[in-house]
Motif scaffolding. Structure first.
Motif, PDB file in Angstrom:
ATOM      1  N   ALA A 138      -8.142  -1.481  -0.722  1.00  0.00           N
ATOM      2  CA  ALA A 138      -7.839  -2.761  -1.374  1.00  0.00           C
ATOM      3  C   ALA A 138      -7.686  -2.600  -2.885  1.00  0.00           C
ATOM      4  O   ALA A 138      -6.817  -3.235  -3.495  1.00  0.00           O
ATOM      5  CB  ALA A 138      -8.932  -3.770  -1.047  1.00  0.00           C
ATOM      6  N   GLU A 139      -8.498  -1.741  -3.485  1.00  0.00           N
ATOM      7  CA  GLU A 139      -8.424  -1.564  -4.943  1.00  0.00           C
ATOM      8  C   GLU A 139      -7.159  -0.827  -5.389  1.00  0.00           C
ATOM      9  O   GLU A 139      -6.811  -0.846  -6.564  1.00  0.00           O
ATOM     10  CB  GLU A 139      -9.679  -0.870  -5.487  1.00  0.00           C
ATOM     11  CG  GLU A 139      -9.957   0.486  -4.909  1.00  0.00           C
ATOM     12  CD  GLU A 139     -10.821   0.471  -3.654  1.00  0.00           C
ATOM     13  OE1 GLU A 139     -11.191   1.563  -3.212  1.00  0.00           O
ATOM     14  OE2 GLU A 139     -11.113  -0.596  -3.112  1.00  0.00           O
ATOM     15  N   ARG A 140      -6.448  -0.180  -4.464  1.00  0.00           N
ATOM     16  CA  ARG A 140      -5.206   0.530  -4.799  1.00  0.00           C
ATOM     17  C   ARG A 140      -3.961  -0.270  -4.404  1.00  0.00           C
ATOM     18  O   ARG A 140      -2.843   0.192  -4.582  1.00  0.00           O
ATOM     19  CB  ARG A 140      -5.163   1.886  -4.081  1.00  0.00           C
ATOM     20  CG  ARG A 140      -6.241   2.871  -4.475  1.00  0.00           C
ATOM     21  CD  ARG A 140      -5.873   3.885  -5.532  1.00  0.00           C
ATOM     22  NE  ARG A 140      -4.584   4.497  -5.420  1.00  0.00           N
ATOM     23  CZ  ARG A 140      -4.333   5.675  -4.870  1.00  0.00           C
ATOM     24  NH1 ARG A 140      -5.306   6.378  -4.334  1.00  0.00           N
ATOM     25  NH2 ARG A 140      -3.118   6.161  -4.852  1.00  0.00           N
TER      26      ARG A 140
ATOM     27  N   TYR B 225       0.852  -1.184   0.000  1.00  0.00           N
ATOM     28  CA  TYR B 225       0.000   0.000   0.000  1.00  0.00           C
ATOM     29  C   TYR B 225       0.890   1.237   0.000  1.00  0.00           C
ATOM     30  O   TYR B 225       1.810   1.337   0.814  1.00  0.00           O
ATOM     31  CB  TYR B 225      -0.912   0.016   1.235  1.00  0.00           C
ATOM     32  CG  TYR B 225      -1.852  -1.161   1.267  1.00  0.00           C
ATOM     33  CD1 TYR B 225      -3.049  -1.140   0.561  1.00  0.00           C
ATOM     34  CD2 TYR B 225      -1.522  -2.307   1.974  1.00  0.00           C
ATOM     35  CE1 TYR B 225      -3.900  -2.222   0.570  1.00  0.00           C
ATOM     36  CE2 TYR B 225      -2.370  -3.405   1.984  1.00  0.00           C
ATOM     37  CZ  TYR B 225      -3.549  -3.352   1.287  1.00  0.00           C
ATOM     38  OH  TYR B 225      -4.396  -4.432   1.291  1.00  0.00           O
TER      39      TYR B 225
END
Length: 60
Positions: free
Chosen positions: A47-49, A36
């Protein structure tokens, strides 16, 4: 990275502990094999990044 903050943040996918990668300025979840980003001193725990990371064993 503030050590107190590091103790309370968790991976949004597995709720596991995150490790600070000082060299790349990111937080790593070893269980999900994702990293992250930290943007302007703030961890982006979406979560999508998350960016996939691979260990040395997986590359061989």
């Amino acid at each position: 990275m503030n050590h107190k903050l590091l103790e309370i943040v968790a991976c949004p996918m597995c709720q596991g502990r995150l490790e600070y990668d000082k060299g790349n300025e990111r937080l790593i979840c070893h269980f999900d094999h994702v990293a992250y980003a930290i943007e302007q001193g703030i961890p982006v725990l979406l979560a999508e990044r998350a960016e996939p990371i691979f260990s040395q064993e997986e590359k061989e």
